[in-house]
Structure formats: structure tokens, C-alpha cells
Design a protein around this motif. Structure first.
Motif, short mmCIF file in Angstrom:
data_model
loop_
_atom_site.label_atom_id
_atom_site.label_comp_id
_atom_site.label_asym_id
_atom_site.label_seq_id
_atom_site.Cartn_x
_atom_site.Cartn_y
_atom_site.Cartn_z
N PHE A 1 -113.93 30.79 8.75
CA PHE A 1 -114.87 30.99 9.74
C PHE A 1 -114.30 31.74 10.84
O PHE A 1 -115.23 32.25 11.73
N LEU A 2 -113.09 31.81 11.16
CA LEU A 2 -112.34 32.56 12.30
C LEU A 2 -112.47 33.99 12.07
O LEU A 2 -112.83 34.77 12.94
N ASP A 3 -112.35 34.38 10.79
CA ASP A 3 -112.66 35.72 10.29
C ASP A 3 -113.90 36.17 10.24
O ASP A 3 -114.38 37.38 10.62
N HIS A 4 -114.74 35.40 10.16
CA HIS A 4 -116.37 35.38 9.75
C HIS A 4 -117.26 34.34 10.71
O HIS A 4 -117.74 33.64 10.14
N PRO A 5 -117.08 34.61 11.91
CA PRO A 5 -117.55 33.36 13.00
C PRO A 5 -119.25 33.48 12.77
O PRO A 5 -119.80 32.21 13.02
N ASP A 6 -119.71 34.45 12.40
CA ASP A 6 -121.29 34.44 12.34
C ASP A 6 -121.54 33.22 10.98
O ASP A 6 -122.51 33.01 11.17
N LYS A 7 -120.81 33.21 10.23
CA LYS A 7 -121.03 32.52 9.05
C LYS A 7 -121.16 30.80 9.31
O LYS A 7 -121.82 30.39 8.50
#
Length: 190
Positions: free
Chosen positions: A164-170
């Protein structure tokens, strides 16, 4: 700058440098210089770089635990309570990316002393052990050794927060949010 301000400047600077440069590439001299304090001042507060890293790690772990406990929900249903705690923990990670990055790096580092990891897992996060033990007593959670269950929870948290840090939109996507909890829960349930 007061003694408290100097200590906080050292901690803030160390956090930034440890994350951006790595533990081994960050010297105490560079921390002191960037923080605007004398090297002796750093050593007045922390006897060594390892002591500084441990202090920072335990403080961040305590901050996370305090956030989780302050928003604890006691709805009577173990799974709903666990889901709530999971989401609060990941919300904290998303809101504190630098602290979470340090936590990610240091908690899995061979540099962390076993007693520091132990203090974090069974002291600061003792409520997690209590939750797991309750789940085991009621037959909701698998009856695996508690220390192994705690490490499993820790690993799931690190994996989810990394994602989630790599893909905060997820994290804003309910499907991903629910899937992350389901993976966590399914790894423990009976």
C-alpha cells in the motif's frame, strides 16, 4: 535549542537519513551535523548508533500501538475487532510513510537485537498476543504457538504496508482493503 529540542532534532534527522541512506551508510557525525548539534550532544542522548536505532524503532512501534489502542473497538466479535485494528494500523502506515519505511527496514534487519524485537512484540504489542490468545481459547483462531502467530501477523502487516505504500491509491479501493484483511485473517483462523 533546548535539550528536548536537540534530542528531537537528532531523532527526526536520524529517521530521515536512515531511510534515505540506509543504516550503515549513515554516520553519527552526519546525523549530528544535519541536526545542527555537536556529535557530543548526540552521544549524550544515545551512547551509540545502535542505541539510537533501537530507541527510534521502539518509539515508532509505541506510536503505532498507541494509535491502534486509541481506536480499538470492542464490538464483541473477534474478527470485526481484528479487522478494525488491521485497518487502523495500515491507515497509520499510510499517514506516516517515513516512519513506516524505517520500521520496514529495521524490523527485518539483522542489526536489530533479539531483545529489542521481543520487547516490541510482547511488550509494546502485548494486546495483539491477548487478542490471539482469546481467539485460540474460543476456537476462532488456529492453536499455533503464540510467538509464531505474532511473527506471522508482523509479516502480513509488513507485506501489506509495503504494497500500500507503493500503491497508495489501492488502499482507497475497498476490494483491496478487504482482501488485505482477508489474507491476514485467513492465515490465522482455525
Amino acid at each position: 535549542m533546548s535539550k528536548i529540542d536537540k534530542k528531537q532534532a537528532i531523532l527526526d534527522t536520524a529517521l530521515t537519513l536512515f531511510v534515505s541512506q540506509g543504516f550503515y551508510a549513515t554516520s553519527t557525525a552526519s546525523i549530528a551535523k544535519t541536526a545542527g548539534v555537536a556529535t557530543g550532544t548526540l552521544f549524550h542522548h544515545f551512547a551509540s548508533k545502535n542505541e539510537l536505532m533501537n530507541y527510534l524503532f521502539l518509539n515508532i512501534k509505541q506510536e503505532l500501538a498507541t494509535e491502534i489502542q486509541s481506536k480499538a473497538s470492542n464490538k464483541g466479535d473477534l474478527q470485526l475487532n481484528a479487522e478494525h485494528l488491521w485497518k487502523v494500523a495500515i491507515d497509520w502506515a499510510i499517514a506516516n510513510p517515513l516512519k513506516q519505511e524505517f520500521f520496514q527496514q529495521y524490523s527485518m534487519s539483522p542489526s536489530i537485537a533479539a531483545e529489542v524485537r521481543q520487547q516490541a512484540m510482547t511488550g509494546i504489542l502485548s494486546f495483539m498476543g491477548e487478542l490471539i490468545t482469546l481467539g485460540q481459547k474460543t476456537g476462532v483462531l488456529a492453536n499455533y504457538p503464540l510467538s509464531l502467530m505474532l511473527e506471522g501477523c508482523h509479516g502480513q502487516y509488513l507485506a501489506a504496508t509495503r504494497y500500500f505504500l507503493d500503491h497508495p491509491d489501492k488502499w482507497q479501493n475497498e476490494t483491496h482493503k478487504q482482501a488485505s484483511f482477508s489474507m491476514f485473517w485467513n492465515a490465522m483462523k482455525a
